[in-house]
Design a protein around this motif. Structure first.
Motif, PDB file in Angstrom:
ATOM      1  N   PRO A  78     -11.194 -40.916  29.443  1.00  0.00           N
ATOM      2  CA  PRO A  78     -11.254 -39.449  29.538  1.00  0.00           C
ATOM      3  C   PRO A  78     -10.576 -38.757  28.365  1.00  0.00           C
ATOM      4  N   LEU A  79     -11.255 -37.768  27.807  1.00  0.00           N
ATOM      5  CA  LEU A  79     -10.696 -36.965  26.724  1.00  0.00           C
ATOM      6  C   LEU A  79      -9.934 -35.780  27.296  1.00  0.00           C
ATOM      7  N   ARG A  80      -8.978 -35.290  26.522  1.00  0.00           N
ATOM      8  CA  ARG A  80      -8.245 -34.098  26.952  1.00  0.00           C
ATOM      9  C   ARG A  80      -9.040 -32.869  26.517  1.00  0.00           C
ATOM     10  N   GLU A  81      -9.457 -32.067  27.489  1.00  0.00           N
ATOM     11  CA  GLU A  81     -10.363 -30.959  27.209  1.00  0.00           C
ATOM     12  C   GLU A  81      -9.772 -29.953  26.225  1.00  0.00           C
ATOM     13  N   GLU A  82      -8.472 -29.657  26.354  1.00  0.00           N
ATOM     14  CA  GLU A  82      -7.855 -28.671  25.470  1.00  0.00           C
ATOM     15  C   GLU A  82      -7.864 -29.138  24.020  1.00  0.00           C
ATOM     16  N   THR A  83      -7.638 -30.426  23.801  1.00  0.00           N
ATOM     17  CA  THR A  83      -7.637 -30.955  22.435  1.00  0.00           C
ATOM     18  C   THR A  83      -9.044 -30.964  21.863  1.00  0.00           C
ATOM     19  N   VAL A  84     -10.020 -31.313  22.679  1.00  0.00           N
ATOM     20  CA  VAL A  84     -11.410 -31.274  22.219  1.00  0.00           C
ATOM     21  C   VAL A  84     -11.792 -29.843  21.843  1.00  0.00           C
ATOM     22  N   ALA A  85     -11.353 -28.871  22.653  1.00  0.00           N
ATOM     23  CA  ALA A  85     -11.634 -27.462  22.334  1.00  0.00           C
ATOM     24  C   ALA A  85     -10.978 -27.069  21.018  1.00  0.00           C
ATOM     25  N   LEU A  86      -9.778 -27.575  20.779  1.00  0.00           N
ATOM     26  CA  LEU A  86      -9.084 -27.305  19.521  1.00  0.00           C
ATOM     27  C   LEU A  86      -9.894 -27.853  18.342  1.00  0.00           C
ATOM     28  N   ILE A  87     -10.411 -29.058  18.499  1.00  0.00           N
ATOM     29  CA  ILE A  87     -11.230 -29.677  17.448  1.00  0.00           C
ATOM     30  C   ILE A  87     -12.499 -28.869  17.208  1.00  0.00           C
ATOM     31  N   ARG A  88     -13.164 -28.479  18.272  1.00  0.00           N
ATOM     32  CA  ARG A  88     -14.422 -27.728  18.125  1.00  0.00           C
ATOM     33  C   ARG A  88     -14.189 -26.376  17.454  1.00  0.00           C
ATOM     34  N   ASP A  89     -13.085 -25.709  17.787  1.00  0.00           N
ATOM     35  CA  ASP A  89     -12.783 -24.435  17.148  1.00  0.00           C
ATOM     36  C   ASP A  89     -12.514 -24.619  15.657  1.00  0.00           C
ATOM     37  N   ALA A  90     -11.799 -25.690  15.309  1.00  0.00           N
ATOM     38  CA  ALA A  90     -11.526 -25.967  13.895  1.00  0.00           C
ATOM     39  C   ALA A  90     -12.819 -26.270  13.156  1.00  0.00           C
ATOM     40  N   GLN A  91     -13.684 -27.064  13.764  1.00  0.00           N
ATOM     41  CA  GLN A  91     -14.969 -27.394  13.136  1.00  0.00           C
ATOM     42  C   GLN A  91     -15.829 -26.150  12.973  1.00  0.00           C
ATOM     43  N   ALA A  92     -15.796 -25.289  13.975  1.00  0.00           N
ATOM     44  CA  ALA A  92     -16.578 -24.052  13.882  1.00  0.00           C
ATOM     45  C   ALA A  92     -16.070 -23.148  12.766  1.00  0.00           C
ATOM     46  N   ALA A  93     -14.766 -23.242  12.496  1.00  0.00           N
ATOM     47  CA  ALA A  93     -14.180 -22.439  11.418  1.00  0.00           C
ATOM     48  C   ALA A  93     -14.358 -23.088  10.054  1.00  0.00           C
TER      49      ALA A  93
END
Length: 488
Positions: A78-93
């Motif tokens: 299982p991945l940590r959802e908050e960290t994945v969201a952090l990664i996706r926001d960085a990638q989007a930026a």
């Protein structure tokens, strides 16, 4: 706005990379512990290699050996959802995202591929365990001092945070949050993860303790209702509950990859990441040791029965559960050992009648347990598809054989009980032994009903646990108790 989004909002220019730790940060587990557990599950007789590799070759070599010989199933952790969201926001930026872990490169690369869009990985290799100061030096050499943002979750990450531009943390408790903020006033806590006591209790499977009520069989059948005997039986019950929970913890830890792809078992505390796997290892050891310490107040034969029970459960978890029919014999034996342990706790001799009755009845219940699992697995099967029971030696085609086997064993226990009616033991214990014949049709009814429920996929738990929670089973048990009472 999520904590992850808030953390990304003010971190500065888009060209500064975000570096993400793995264990406890990106995943809700630890790859070293996961790999070690799967190594033990696959090679239980080679457990000695783990300390050998660690103390003779070092931690980096240990991780390399484990990655070569054990598969922790990266796709299921299982991945940590908050960290994945952090990664996706960085990638989007438009920011590059890297993964830096003390785990072996093969595992880290597999995790990076699963997450997607990762610019690169840093990992343990060439004899260097990439943690603490070693990780900080590696990242500074790559990005420069203060040239990256870093998200971690442990005290070992402090050297990395001191070298990073922005401190992002996953906190596993309020005390850690305070320590991070005391050292880095501008730190961002992107996620807080606390182990809930109810999840730890749930990992012990307290509902399965109902099976340990079998230790009271000797108390009831032998008519020993004095205070000393009752206390001995209660102590035996507690010992078996502790030993059983220890065994369940180990079984769950070894079955993590399979449990995580199961629709129901994936919600278990270790499989879901609600409780760290290290907790399970420590708890299992404490409970097993505690059970034996408590057993020292009972006869030695009880401690021996408890030891046999624990050894069998471990053998079952590591190997025997995958062996066709052997697993059923062992499951039946584990039921029976509870009965024999209860008799031993009272200091009574084992009777051949109880031995034979338990042999047939508990073999029948072990078979009905497997039949229930196979029946549930059969649901939704496509025509021509041959489904097997994951981690077991059976396919749904075996149901046509297992059901008759189980029914024969169950009715065999009734036959043994009928023979017991004619023994001199009955005349010594009961004033009206002929009334005990009423128990035979009750047993036939209950055993037949259990197999019918299993065939209908309506028996969703261990048959003994089900019997102690099912109203009709309880009513049948009450009728048996009434017959025993009027036979005294």
């Amino acid at each position: 706005m999520s904590a992850a989004s808030a953390a990304i909002r003010d971190v500065g220019t888009n060209d500064v990379p975000l570096v993400v730790d793995v264990d406890g940060t990106l995943i809700k587990s630890d790859l070293l512990y996961e790999s070690a557990l799967q190594f033990l599950a696959r090679f239980p007789l080679e457990a000695w290699r783990l300390p050998h590799w660690l103390f003779t070759e070092g931690k980096a070599a240990l991780k390399q050996h484990l990655s070569e010989r054990a598969d922790p199933s990266i796709a299921t952790i299982p991945l940590r959802e908050e960290t994945v969201a952090l990664i996706r926001d960085a990638q989007a930026a438009g920011r590059p995202v890297y993964i830096a872990s003390a785990s072996d490169r093969r595992l880290v690369e597999a995790l990076a591929e699963r997450v997607g869009g990762i610019a690169g990985v840093f990992s343990t290799e060439a004899g260097v365990n990439l943690a603490g100061d070693a990780k900080a030096r590696r990242l500074v050499a790559e990005f420069g001092e203060k040239g990256f943002d870093y998200v971690g979750d442990a005290a070992v990450d402090f050297p990395v945070w001191r070298a990073s531009r922005n401190v992002l943390a996953v906190a596993h408790g309020g005390d850690f949050s305070q320590k991070v903020r005391a050292a880095f006033p501008d730190a961002r806590i992107v996620a807080e993860s606390r182990v809930k006591p109810r999840d730890v209790v749930r990992a012990l499977r307290p509902h399965q303790w109902a099976k340990n009520a079998l230790v009271f069989v000797g108390l009831v059948t032998g008519h020993h209702f004095d205070a000393a005997s009752t206390l001995a039986s209660l102590t035996a019950f507690v010992c078996f509950c502790m030993a059983a929970s220890s065994a369940y913890l180990i079984n769950d830890l070894l079955d993590l990859p399979a449990d995580r792809i199961h629709p129901r078992k994936s919600r278990r505390p270790f499989a879901s990441g609600a409780v760290p796997v290290l907790y399970g290892v420590v708890l299992a050891a404490i409970l097993a040791a505690g059970a034996f310490v408590l057993s020292f107040g009972l006869p030695v034969k009880f401690s021996l029965a408890l030891l046999i029970y624990l050894v069998l459960t471990l053998a079952y978890s590591f190997y025997l559960k995958r062996r066709m029919m052997i697993d059923i014999v062992v499951l039946g034996g584990l039921y029976a050992i509870r009965v024999f342990g209860g008799v031993a706790a009272l200091g009574l001799p084992q009777t051949p009648w109880l031995l034979m009755f338990s042999l047939f009845l508990f073999t029948s219940l072990a078979i009905v347990k497997r039949c229930s699992e196979l029946t549930a697995n059969h649901q939704g099967e496509q025509p021509g598809e041959k489904k097997t029971l994951a981690g077991r030696g059976y396919s749904v085609e075996d149901l046509r054989v297992l059901f008759p086997f189980g029914a024969a064993a169950g009715y065999g226990s009734v036959f043994v009980f009928a023979l017991y009616m004619s023994s001199p033991d009955v005349a010594a214990l009961y004033t009206h032994p002929n009334r005990l014949w009423l128990i035979c049709p009750l047993l036939i009814y209950w055993i037949s009903r259990m197999f019918l429920l299993s065939n209908r996929d309506q028996l969703h738990s261990d048959p003994v646990v089900y019997a102690l929670t099912d109203r009709i089973s309880l009513a049948t048990g009450a009728c048996v108790a009434a017959v025993l009472a009027i036979s005294l």
